[in-house]
Design a protein around this motif. Structure first.
Motif, PDB file in Angstrom:
ATOM      1  N   ILE A  80       0.840  -1.204   0.000  1.00  0.00           N
ATOM      2  CA  ILE A  80       0.000   0.000   0.000  1.00  0.00           C
ATOM      3  C   ILE A  80       0.876   1.256   0.000  1.00  0.00           C
ATOM      4  N   ARG A  81       1.917   1.263   0.820  1.00  0.00           N
ATOM      5  CA  ARG A  81       2.812   2.434   0.869  1.00  0.00           C
ATOM      6  C   ARG A  81       3.462   2.667  -0.495  1.00  0.00           C
ATOM      7  N   ASP A  82       3.852   1.593  -1.180  1.00  0.00           N
ATOM      8  CA  ASP A  82       4.434   1.722  -2.523  1.00  0.00           C
ATOM      9  C   ASP A  82       3.422   2.333  -3.494  1.00  0.00           C
ATOM     10  N   TRP A  83       2.201   1.826  -3.465  1.00  0.00           N
ATOM     11  CA  TRP A  83       1.156   2.362  -4.349  1.00  0.00           C
ATOM     12  C   TRP A  83       0.905   3.837  -4.048  1.00  0.00           C
ATOM     13  N   GLN A  84       0.803   4.165  -2.768  1.00  0.00           N
ATOM     14  CA  GLN A  84       0.549   5.554  -2.389  1.00  0.00           C
ATOM     15  C   GLN A  84       1.708   6.462  -2.795  1.00  0.00           C
ATOM     16  N   ALA A  85       2.928   5.971  -2.706  1.00  0.00           N
ATOM     17  CA  ALA A  85       4.099   6.755  -3.118  1.00  0.00           C
ATOM     18  C   ALA A  85       4.062   7.045  -4.621  1.00  0.00           C
ATOM     19  N   GLU A  86       3.403   6.161  -5.373  1.00  0.00           N
ATOM     20  CA  GLU A  86       3.233   6.352  -6.822  1.00  0.00           C
ATOM     21  C   GLU A  86       2.044   7.257  -7.133  1.00  0.00           C
ATOM     22  N   GLY A  87       1.350   7.725  -6.089  1.00  0.00           N
ATOM     23  CA  GLY A  87       0.195   8.597  -6.285  1.00  0.00           C
ATOM     24  C   GLY A  87      -1.119   7.875  -6.506  1.00  0.00           C
ATOM     25  N   GLN A  88      -1.137   6.573  -6.241  1.00  0.00           N
ATOM     26  CA  GLN A  88      -2.362   5.803  -6.430  1.00  0.00           C
ATOM     27  C   GLN A  88      -3.212   5.838  -5.163  1.00  0.00           C
ATOM     28  N   LYS A  89      -4.519   5.937  -5.362  1.00  0.00           N
ATOM     29  CA  LYS A  89      -5.474   5.930  -4.248  1.00  0.00           C
ATOM     30  C   LYS A  89      -5.838   4.488  -3.918  1.00  0.00           C
ATOM     31  N   VAL A  90      -5.669   4.124  -2.655  1.00  0.00           N
ATOM     32  CA  VAL A  90      -5.951   2.766  -2.203  1.00  0.00           C
ATOM     33  C   VAL A  90      -7.286   2.735  -1.472  1.00  0.00           C
ATOM     34  N   VAL A  91      -8.158   1.866  -1.952  1.00  0.00           N
ATOM     35  CA  VAL A  91      -9.484   1.661  -1.373  1.00  0.00           C
ATOM     36  C   VAL A  91      -9.430   0.412  -0.494  1.00  0.00           C
ATOM     37  N   PHE A  92     -10.075   0.485   0.663  1.00  0.00           N
ATOM     38  CA  PHE A  92     -10.165  -0.665   1.571  1.00  0.00           C
ATOM     39  C   PHE A  92     -11.629  -0.978   1.823  1.00  0.00           C
TER      40      PHE A  92
END
Length: 159
Positions: A17-29
């Motif tokens: 999740i941290r990697d995705w967020q660092a790429e600017g991606q929004k993570v849905v849970f």
């Protein structure tokens, strides 16, 4: 990503999740039991994924499903439920949690968007306060009428 590789420990999922967020991606849970997968689940998960870039699912352990739903549940064990969820192209990660609620998991993962069904309100969604406090969003999704695992089980019993 292969299906088993989408099933992660809480720590590995947090790192992803941290990697995705660092790429600017929004993570849905989102979270749930997802015992007998049906159209309502698929519609719900597709809509949840559409709210962001990546969808992660917190899956209730067998023990927590039994506590929530009764001694005859779950019908499908957590490994099978995890594999089925991970097989969907719109699910990017799955992790199992054993607590009664996903609050600790949400606090640990800190997703950008928390989603539950419209049978909840933002005020009643476990973990909403945590996500909002960290600048995230909390949303509800309309559910497909007439589809529930409990209804399916009852229909089978009638046959």
């Amino acid at each position: 990503m292969e299906t088993p590789n989408k099933i992660k420990s809480k720590s590995d999922l947090k790192s992803q999740i941290r990697d995705w967020q660092a790429e600017g991606q929004k993570v849905v849970f989102t979270n749930g039991c997802f015992d007998i997968l049906h159209l309502g689940h698929i519609d719900y998960l597709e809509k949840a994924r559409a709210a962001g870039d990546k969808l992660v699912v917190g899956l209730n352990s067998d023990e927590s499903v039994c506590k929530l739903k009764g001694p005859k549940r779950p019908i499908n064990k957590e490994y099978a439920r995890s594999r089925m969820l991970a097989a969907f192209s719109f699910v990017d990660g799955v992790t199992v949690f054993g607590e009664d609620t996903p609050k600790e998991l949400i606090e640990f993962l800190l997703p950008d968007i928390l989603i539950k069904g419209s049978d909840y309100t933002v005020e009643t969604i476990v973990g909403a306060d945590i996500v909002l406090k960290h600048g995230g969003e909390v949303k509800t999704i309309n559910l497909v009428d007439g589809f529930s695992t409990t209804n399916i089980i009852e229909k089978i019993k009638e046959k």
